[in-house]
Scaffold this motif. Structure first.
Motif, mmCIF file in Angstrom:
data_model
loop_
_atom_site.group_PDB
_atom_site.id
_atom_site.type_symbol
_atom_site.label_atom_id
_atom_site.label_comp_id
_atom_site.label_asym_id
_atom_site.label_seq_id
_atom_site.Cartn_x
_atom_site.Cartn_y
_atom_site.Cartn_z
ATOM 1 N N ASN A 1 -14.583 22.616 -59.056
ATOM 2 C CA ASN A 1 -14.386 22.011 -60.224
ATOM 3 C C ASN A 1 -13.140 22.283 -60.827
ATOM 4 O O ASN A 1 -12.874 21.795 -62.044
ATOM 5 C CB ASN A 1 -15.487 22.011 -61.369
ATOM 6 C CG ASN A 1 -15.265 23.451 -62.004
ATOM 7 O OD1 ASN A 1 -14.813 24.358 -61.408
ATOM 8 N ND2 ASN A 1 -16.264 23.563 -62.842
ATOM 9 N N GLN A 2 -12.187 23.100 -60.178
ATOM 10 C CA GLN A 2 -11.143 23.248 -60.919
ATOM 11 C C GLN A 2 -10.057 22.043 -61.271
ATOM 12 O O GLN A 2 -9.698 22.310 -62.524
ATOM 13 C CB GLN A 2 -10.184 24.102 -59.938
ATOM 14 C CG GLN A 2 -11.009 25.531 -59.615
ATOM 15 C CD GLN A 2 -10.074 26.382 -58.653
ATOM 16 O OE1 GLN A 2 -8.819 26.670 -59.171
ATOM 17 N NE2 GLN A 2 -10.440 26.855 -57.714
ATOM 18 N N SER A 3 -9.659 21.162 -60.547
ATOM 19 C CA SER A 3 -8.945 20.177 -61.019
ATOM 20 C C SER A 3 -9.601 19.624 -62.116
ATOM 21 O O SER A 3 -8.980 18.863 -63.175
ATOM 22 C CB SER A 3 -8.681 19.255 -59.962
ATOM 23 O OG SER A 3 -9.595 18.514 -59.404
ATOM 24 N N HIS A 4 -10.862 19.231 -62.083
ATOM 25 C CA HIS A 4 -11.651 18.720 -63.271
ATOM 26 C C HIS A 4 -11.583 19.254 -64.600
ATOM 27 O O HIS A 4 -11.122 18.721 -65.785
ATOM 28 C CB HIS A 4 -12.935 18.426 -63.023
ATOM 29 C CG HIS A 4 -13.767 17.719 -63.938
ATOM 30 N ND1 HIS A 4 -13.815 16.193 -63.927
ATOM 31 C CD2 HIS A 4 -14.824 17.916 -64.750
ATOM 32 C CE1 HIS A 4 -14.511 15.571 -64.917
ATOM 33 N NE2 HIS A 4 -15.243 16.486 -65.339
ATOM 34 N N ASP A 5 -11.720 20.648 -64.602
ATOM 35 C CA ASP A 5 -11.593 21.269 -65.691
ATOM 36 C C ASP A 5 -10.078 21.667 -66.101
ATOM 37 O O ASP A 5 -9.765 21.558 -67.324
ATOM 38 C CB ASP A 5 -12.203 22.772 -65.545
ATOM 39 C CG ASP A 5 -13.984 22.716 -65.769
ATOM 40 O OD1 ASP A 5 -14.381 21.484 -65.962
ATOM 41 O OD2 ASP A 5 -14.283 23.615 -65.198
ATOM 42 N N LEU A 6 -9.225 21.745 -65.335
ATOM 43 C CA LEU A 6 -7.635 21.903 -65.640
ATOM 44 C C LEU A 6 -6.891 20.789 -65.762
ATOM 45 O O LEU A 6 -6.021 20.982 -66.561
ATOM 46 C CB LEU A 6 -6.755 22.710 -64.262
ATOM 47 C CG LEU A 6 -7.593 23.976 -63.951
ATOM 48 C CD1 LEU A 6 -6.974 24.680 -62.708
ATOM 49 C CD2 LEU A 6 -7.001 24.952 -64.947
ATOM 50 N N ILE A 7 -7.181 19.619 -65.533
ATOM 51 C CA ILE A 7 -6.648 18.563 -65.867
ATOM 52 C C ILE A 7 -7.399 17.451 -66.481
ATOM 53 O O ILE A 7 -6.867 17.149 -67.687
ATOM 54 C CB ILE A 7 -5.963 17.879 -64.356
ATOM 55 C CG1 ILE A 7 -5.376 18.836 -63.690
ATOM 56 C CG2 ILE A 7 -5.300 16.300 -64.746
ATOM 57 C CD1 ILE A 7 -5.039 18.329 -62.099
#
Length: 188
Positions: free
Chosen positions: A117-123
């Motif tokens: 889920n990194q891109s969902h939380d980071l962007i």
């Protein structure tokens, strides 16, 4: 964070899907997103951070809520329905509580990254929370033993307030005097 369905759904359909599912589902701009189940390290970090926040918030007007708890982001200038399930929410404006969820904008939100889920939380969520006026957004990265704290500036844009990797203390701009030792936070 994966899309649950490829097609857009109404908020009413989203709540029907939620009622019949044990999966953690979020709703952003008509699309339903599925959250991964938290890992052991995720749960330990969340517990350690929650304990610190709870100790700090004793006799203060804010409340801590942890996942799974629905936050329906709502302010006058933004259209549409967004329902998110942050790992940790600190809510100081109590006017938005309903029996089922909080409707409004938490003061502080914490998201703990997982590999999927990194891109969902980071962007996606960083921009969403900034646009809705979440005063402080913490991103905890267990893979790097890092914490980044973003705080709204005078132009209502996020700027990095603090960032620590592996060692040191992370601080809050919103909660004056709050600090967490990274060695304690990532002690597994």
């Amino acid at each position: 964070m994966n899309q649950y369905r490829n097609d857009s759904v109404s908020v009413e359909e989203y709540f029907r899907i939620r009622e019949n599912s044990d999966t953690l589902l979020e709703y952003i701009d008509g699309f339903v997103y599925m959250s991964p189940s938290p890992s052991t390290i995720h749960q330990r970090i969340s517990r350690n951070l929650e304990m610190n926040f709870l100790n700090f918030l004793v006799a203060k007007p804010c409340e801590l809520f942890h996942a799974p708890y629905d936050i329906e982001l709502k302010i006058e200038k933004m259209e549409g329905t967004k329902v998110v399930i942050p790992d940790i929410s600190i809510i100081c404006d109590k006017s938005g509580f309903t029996d089922a969820r909080y409707v409004g904008v938490p003061s502080l939100i914490v998201e703990i990254l997982s590999p999927s889920n990194q891109s969902h939380d980071l962007i996606t969520k960083l921009n969403l929370y900034m646009n809705y006026g979440v005063k402080e957004y913490w991103i905890v990265n267990p893979m790097l033993c890092a914490v980044t704290v973003y705080a709204l500036n005078d132009e209502n844009m996020y700027e990095q307030h603090d960032m620590q990797i592996n060692t040191g203390e992370i601080t809050s701009k919103l909660l004056n005097g709050f600090r967490v030792d990274l060695a304690y936070l990532f002690n597994n």
